[in-house]
Design a protein around this motif. Structure first.
Motif, PDB file in Angstrom:
ATOM      1  N   VAL A  23      10.877   3.767 -22.156  1.00 38.56           N
ATOM      2  CA  VAL A  23      11.821   3.313 -21.135  1.00 38.56           C
ATOM      3  C   VAL A  23      12.630   4.495 -20.609  1.00 38.56           C
ATOM      4  CG1 VAL A  23      13.847   1.883 -20.693  1.00 38.56           C
ATOM      5  CG2 VAL A  23      12.004   1.016 -22.157  1.00 38.56           C
ATOM      6  N   LEU A  24      13.127   5.316 -21.547  1.00 37.29           N
ATOM      7  CA  LEU A  24      13.982   6.431 -21.137  1.00 37.29           C
ATOM      8  C   LEU A  24      13.197   7.472 -20.346  1.00 37.29           C
ATOM      9  CD1 LEU A  24      16.079   6.746 -24.396  1.00 37.29           C
ATOM     10  CD2 LEU A  24      16.817   5.837 -22.181  1.00 37.29           C
ATOM     11  N   HIS A  25      11.954   7.698 -20.732  1.00 37.48           N
ATOM     12  CA  HIS A  25      11.150   8.658 -19.978  1.00 37.48           C
ATOM     13  C   HIS A  25      10.904   8.151 -18.567  1.00 37.48           C
ATOM     14  CE1 HIS A  25       7.106  10.737 -19.096  1.00 37.48           C
ATOM     15  NE2 HIS A  25       8.096  11.497 -18.715  1.00 37.48           N
ATOM     16  N   CYS A  26      10.615   6.868 -18.471  1.00 39.94           N
ATOM     17  CA  CYS A  26      10.385   6.280 -17.146  1.00 39.94           C
ATOM     18  C   CYS A  26      11.615   6.497 -16.255  1.00 39.94           C
ATOM     19  CB  CYS A  26      10.069   4.796 -17.302  1.00 39.94           C
ATOM     20  SG  CYS A  26       9.739   3.957 -15.755  1.00 39.94           S
ATOM     21  N   ALA A  27      12.790   6.223 -16.805  1.00 40.85           N
ATOM     22  CA  ALA A  27      14.022   6.402 -16.028  1.00 40.85           C
ATOM     23  C   ALA A  27      14.267   7.875 -15.726  1.00 40.85           C
ATOM     24  CB  ALA A  27      15.206   5.802 -16.785  1.00 40.85           C
ATOM     25  N   ALA A  28      14.093   8.724 -16.736  1.00 40.35           N
ATOM     26  CA  ALA A  28      14.339  10.152 -16.532  1.00 40.35           C
ATOM     27  C   ALA A  28      13.372  10.706 -15.494  1.00 40.35           C
ATOM     28  CB  ALA A  28      14.189  10.906 -17.849  1.00 40.35           C
ATOM     29  N   HIS A  29      12.128  10.251 -15.567  1.00 38.03           N
ATOM     30  CA  HIS A  29      11.112  10.735 -14.643  1.00 38.03           C
ATOM     31  C   HIS A  29      11.489  10.374 -13.200  1.00 38.03           C
ATOM     32  CE1 HIS A  29       7.304  11.795 -12.977  1.00 38.03           C
ATOM     33  NE2 HIS A  29       7.088  10.576 -12.549  1.00 38.03           N
ATOM     34  N   ARG A  84       7.801   1.859  -7.187  1.00 39.54           N
ATOM     35  CA  ARG A  84       6.904   1.522  -8.283  1.00 39.54           C
ATOM     36  C   ARG A  84       7.480   1.951  -9.635  1.00 39.54           C
ATOM     37  NH1 ARG A  84       0.915   3.989  -9.253  1.00 39.54           N
ATOM     38  NH2 ARG A  84       2.124   5.708 -10.080  1.00 39.54           N
ATOM     39  N   ASP A  85       8.152   3.084  -9.656  1.00 40.81           N
ATOM     40  CA  ASP A  85       8.728   3.550 -10.923  1.00 40.81           C
ATOM     41  C   ASP A  85       9.798   2.594 -11.429  1.00 40.81           C
ATOM     42  OD1 ASP A  85       7.590   5.885  -9.447  1.00 40.81           O
ATOM     43  OD2 ASP A  85       8.050   6.860 -11.353  1.00 40.81           O
ATOM     44  N   LEU A  86      10.534   2.010 -10.472  1.00 38.15           N
ATOM     45  CA  LEU A  86      11.564   1.054 -10.861  1.00 38.15           C
ATOM     46  C   LEU A  86      10.910  -0.213 -11.435  1.00 38.15           C
ATOM     47  CD1 LEU A  86      14.624   1.162 -10.683  1.00 38.15           C
ATOM     48  CD2 LEU A  86      14.504  -0.108  -8.552  1.00 38.15           C
ATOM     49  N   ILE A  87       9.798  -0.596 -10.830  1.00 39.86           N
ATOM     50  CA  ILE A  87       9.082  -1.765 -11.341  1.00 39.86           C
ATOM     51  C   ILE A  87       8.494  -1.471 -12.723  1.00 39.86           C
ATOM     52  CG2 ILE A  87       7.113  -3.286 -10.895  1.00 39.86           C
ATOM     53  CD1 ILE A  87       7.773  -3.035  -7.946  1.00 39.86           C
ATOM     54  N   ARG A 107       0.840  -1.189   0.000  1.00 36.89           N
ATOM     55  CA  ARG A 107       0.000   0.000   0.000  1.00 36.89           C
ATOM     56  C   ARG A 107       0.876   1.240   0.000  1.00 36.89           C
ATOM     57  NH1 ARG A 107      -3.021  -0.865   4.390  1.00 36.89           N
ATOM     58  NH2 ARG A 107      -4.909  -1.607   3.387  1.00 36.89           N
ATOM     59  N   ARG A 108       1.910   1.215   0.825  1.00 40.80           N
ATOM     60  CA  ARG A 108       2.806   2.371   0.938  1.00 40.80           C
ATOM     61  C   ARG A 108       3.530   2.638  -0.384  1.00 40.80           C
ATOM     62  NH1 ARG A 108       6.953   3.498   5.972  1.00 40.80           N
ATOM     63  NH2 ARG A 108       8.194   5.015   4.819  1.00 40.80           N
ATOM     64  N   LEU A 109       3.809   1.576  -1.113  1.00 40.98           N
ATOM     65  CA  LEU A 109       4.506   1.716  -2.397  1.00 40.98           C
ATOM     66  C   LEU A 109       3.535   1.874  -3.569  1.00 40.98           C
ATOM     67  CD1 LEU A 109       7.202  -1.019  -1.745  1.00 40.98           C
ATOM     68  CD2 LEU A 109       7.592   1.428  -1.871  1.00 40.98           C
ATOM     69  N   ARG A 110       2.256   2.037  -3.292  1.00 43.88           N
ATOM     70  CA  ARG A 110       1.210   2.165  -4.315  1.00 43.88           C
ATOM     71  C   ARG A 110       1.146   0.927  -5.207  1.00 43.88           C
ATOM     72  NH1 ARG A 110      -0.368   7.551  -4.717  1.00 43.88           N
ATOM     73  NH2 ARG A 110      -1.159   7.330  -6.813  1.00 43.88           N
ATOM     74  N   LEU A 111       1.402  -0.224  -4.614  1.00 47.90           N
ATOM     75  CA  LEU A 111       1.378  -1.466  -5.387  1.00 47.90           C
ATOM     76  C   LEU A 111       0.286  -2.428  -4.912  1.00 47.90           C
ATOM     77  CD1 LEU A 111       5.213  -2.108  -5.627  1.00 47.90           C
ATOM     78  CD2 LEU A 111       3.699  -1.623  -7.547  1.00 47.90           C
ATOM     79  N   LEU A 112      -0.532  -1.990  -3.930  1.00 45.21           N
ATOM     80  CA  LEU A 112      -1.529  -2.918  -3.391  1.00 45.21           C
ATOM     81  C   LEU A 112      -2.535  -3.330  -4.464  1.00 45.21           C
ATOM     82  CD1 LEU A 112      -2.638  -4.480  -1.005  1.00 45.21           C
ATOM     83  CD2 LEU A 112      -3.973  -2.475  -0.352  1.00 45.21           C
ATOM     84  N   GLY A 113      -2.948  -2.381  -5.295  1.00 42.46           N
ATOM     85  CA  GLY A 113      -3.893  -2.702  -6.361  1.00 42.46           C
ATOM     86  C   GLY A 113      -3.321  -3.741  -7.313  1.00 42.46           C
TER      87      GLY A 113
END
Lengths: 369, 323
Positions: free
Chosen positions: A217-223, A235-238, A35-41
């Motif tokens: 992929v690059l946007h995800c990493a840059a973000h 979550r962003d790493l996942i 839940r804390r990592l916004r991954l519960l859903g």
């Protein structure tokens, strides 16, 4: 480098039947962490979707059902918002590009199931930004109240409009014209991103485009690595792992193209950091081309040090964890780096001075309560 | 298992300082830790009939109330509410730890427990048949609920009526009813024998006092009840008590409007509300005196037993079919 928390439980996102071996105590910890990592859903959709609920303790199922309902209603809100924005921008002579969560949902990537989105991010070419803004305002979207400095900040130095809100939508809208600020040290040419973007056909978001697979992929990493906040952002790493898997799965040339693209856009550091953290934190198996590139980049002390800072901040050790001195120190360093790379020094001084004044004013208004 | 009152305040304090206390209030188990002495005292009083459980088990919520002194005002200690490493509220003065705990936990329940439809409603039952009283704040819901619970009705909830969408049953979620301002004296006079915690004067919501849930309510915290009536209470000074029927359509909107997570429950929430409005009769209750209101509800219970509510509302069938 910092000891990583035990993240082996995340394997349940891909292999939900693993959860059948979890004790109630482990569930208690992991539901809270998720839940804390916004991954519960996501955990909920994986487990409930695999039809495991009859084999799990009742309170666990309750928590998962609750998490899945929240994620579904937010995803629905995002889809509706996306469709309304498309209607408002219909006829604009430019590709409209979905970013991040909305793009993952539109492409039906595995990280879209059970996602808990908070805002809608879109990208339009800089040349149509004024028209896009005007149309959105005509459709009822309003920009948050900003003082003169912040308005100028968004207009001249930022890669997006001020966040917009709508009385009918619970979702905030961020309209970007680039993925990094035009004044940043690692600036990117927004038009190059749009040239490579492609249209989504046969998807529920048919009028939209998404970035090329490499650029996603690059946007995800840059973000993740150029943002100002990193705490609990695992979550962003996942997301990065999912994107690498989904886009690179059937394409042996993908990694090489990705590395080439990162060089061209000047985002090698972000990609190398992402790949290293995936390997060390999540134990991901990576393409040798990517891995080699990351290992070489991380041989520089500066990047290795940064990697340690990110590792400290991205995931809590346990669900009650509060930031200790190491985490605070890493966060401060990362925040300083964020600002340093985001704008040139004179602008940074001006901006910091303004924020400092605001803070002083806010404190004197609240009083010594 | 022994209750909090049986083990006493010292044991509760030790548990709160060690691994914590697991409070099973029915639909929710709350794990609480605290170094605030005033909280141990207040929990022992208000949760007196609840089982004392100090060994780790599952909890739906994990919270901590931590005492802190600030350097510049060391004589004004505060309590912070912490849940999963974050602090969603401003700190309270340390001696009002119980109100902070109650509001904090209610907030967390309202934002997290989405497996059941949470109606903002008082709920009481007799023979496992429930009356739900959804209301906007200030309608007298709490006073009425506490009054009913002191006269033979089983307390199911004061704040959250937790309805299970699949079965239509309402499950207990027994937080102590919180009386505010004038209603404290009114309730004391009405039920002198009921256990009321101490009065916390001039909190952010005025004077507040917590009613200790009675032993029978605590014993039945895992036993759901079938809703037979929805009563919309409205207190008016000196008004004679009267019950007027309300259309099921209006009942639907009253229920949905007073729910914490109606939207989040999505289709399940819609079905639950439609089913409630169909299977239970809905009434507007206007009253000036608690005694009269209770008589009205006793009558309603007897009448409902004699002739169960109609279930042929074509309007709702159509709605149900559409969903």
């Amino acid at each position: 480098m910092r000891r990583w928390p035990d993240l082996s439980w995340l394997v349940a996102l891909r292999r939900p039947e693993e959860v059948l071996g979890w004790s109630l105590n482990q569930w208690d910890q992991r539901v809270r962490l998720a839940r804390r990592l916004r991954l519960l859903g996501r955990l909920a959709e994986a487990v409930l979707g695999a039809g495991l609920s009859s084999r799990l303790p009742e309170p666990v199922v309750n928590a998962l059902v609750g998490g899945s309902r929240l994620a579904r209603v937010r995803s629905q809100a995002l889809s509706w918002c996306r469709d309304e924005v498309a209607r408002a921008l219909d006829g604009l002579e430019a590709p409209l590009v979905l970013l991040k969560g909305a793009a993952y949902m539109a492409q039906r990537l595995p990280n879209a199931m059970g996602r808990l989105p908070s805002d809608l991010d879109i990208l339009v070419p800089a040349r149509v930004l004024p028209q896009a803004r005007a149309r959105l305002i005509a459709a009822g979207w309003t920009e948050v109240d900003l003082d003169d400095h912040d308005q100028r900040y968004y207009r001249e130095w930022s890669h997006e409009l001020p966040p917009m809100r709508h009385p009918m939508h619970a979702i905030e809208l961020d309209v970007h014209h680039n993925i990094l600020p035009p004044v940043a040290r690692d600036r990117v040419d927004g038009d190059v991103l749009i040239e490579a973007a492609f249209a989504l056909d046969g998807s529920p978001a048919a009028s939209w485009w998404v970035l090329s697979k490499e650029d996603q992929v690059l946007h995800c990493a840059a973000h993740l690595f150029h943002d100002s906040e990193h705490r609990d952002r695992l979550r962003d790493l996942i997301d990065l792992e999912v994107l690498l898997g989904a886009h690179g799965a059937d394409d042996p040339e993908f990694a090489a193209r990705l590395v080439g693209r990162a060089r061209r856009l000047g985002l090698e550091d972000a990609l190398a950091l992402g790949v290293t953290l995936l390997r060390e934190g999540l134990g991901a198996t990576l393409d040798p081309v990517l891995d080699g590139m990351a290992r070489e980049a991380l041989s520089h002390r500066r990047l290795a040090f940064l990697c340690g800072c990110f590792a400290t901040v991205l995931a809590p050790l346990d669900p009650d964890a509060e930031p200790g001195w190491q985490l605070r120190a890493s966060e401060t360093l990362l925040l300083a780096r964020h600002h340093w790379r985001r704008m040139p020094l004179p602008l940074l001084l001006k901006h910091s001075w303004h924020k400092l004044q605001l803070r002083g004013r806010a404190q004197s208004e609240v009083g010594p309560n | 298992m022994k209750t909090l009152a049986e083990v006493g305040e010292a044991a509760v304090r030790d548990a709160l300082r060690a691994d914590g206390l697991w409070l099973d209030v029915g639909s929710v188990t709350v794990h609480v830790r605290s170094d605030a002495p005033s909280l141990a005292d207040a929990l022992t009083d208000v949760y007196r009939h609840f089982p004392f459980q100090s060994r780790p088990s599952w909890a739906d919520l994990h919270v901590e109330l931590r005492a802190r002194r600030r350097v510049h005002v060391p004589w004004r200690p505060q309590a912070e509410f912490i849940c999963d490493g974050s602090r969603p509220f401003e700190p309270f003065p340390l001696d009002t730890a119980l109100p902070l705990f109650e509001w904090g936990v209610n907030w967390m329940i309202g934002t997290r427990l989405h497996h059941r439809l949470l109606l903002h409603a008082g709920a009481v039952a007799r023979n496992d048949l429930a009356v739900l009283m959804p209301a906007v704040p200030g309608a007298g819901k709490t006073t009425l609920t506490a009054a009913l619970a002191s006269r033979g009705w089983r307390l199911l909830s004061d704040e959250f009526a937790a309805v299970e969408p699949d079965t239509g049953l309402v499950w207990p979620l027994i937080k102590p009813p919180v009386l505010k301002n004038e209603s404290i004296a009114v309730f004391r006079q009405f039920a002198p024998a009921a256990s009321l915690g101490r009065v916390y004067p001039a909190t952010r919501k005025g004077d507040v006092a917590h009613v200790a849930p009675p032993a029978d309510a605590v014993a039945g915290r895992r036993r759901p009840a079938r809703p037979i009536a929805i009563v919309l209470p409205s207190w008016q000074a000196d008004a004679p008590a009267r019950l007027e029927p309300v259309s099921p359509a209006l009942a639907c909107s009253a229920l949905a409007f007073n729910a914490f997570n109606y939207r989040i429950c999505g289709e399940a929430g819609f079905r639950a509300v439609a089913r409630l409005a169909r299977e239970a009769s809905t009434w507007q209750l206007t009253y000036g005196r608690l005694e009269d209101a209770l008589n009205c509800l006793d009558d309603l219970y007897e009448r409902t037993l004699a002739s169960p509510p109609r279930t042929d509302h074509a309007e709702l069938d159509a709605l149900q079919g559409a969903g």
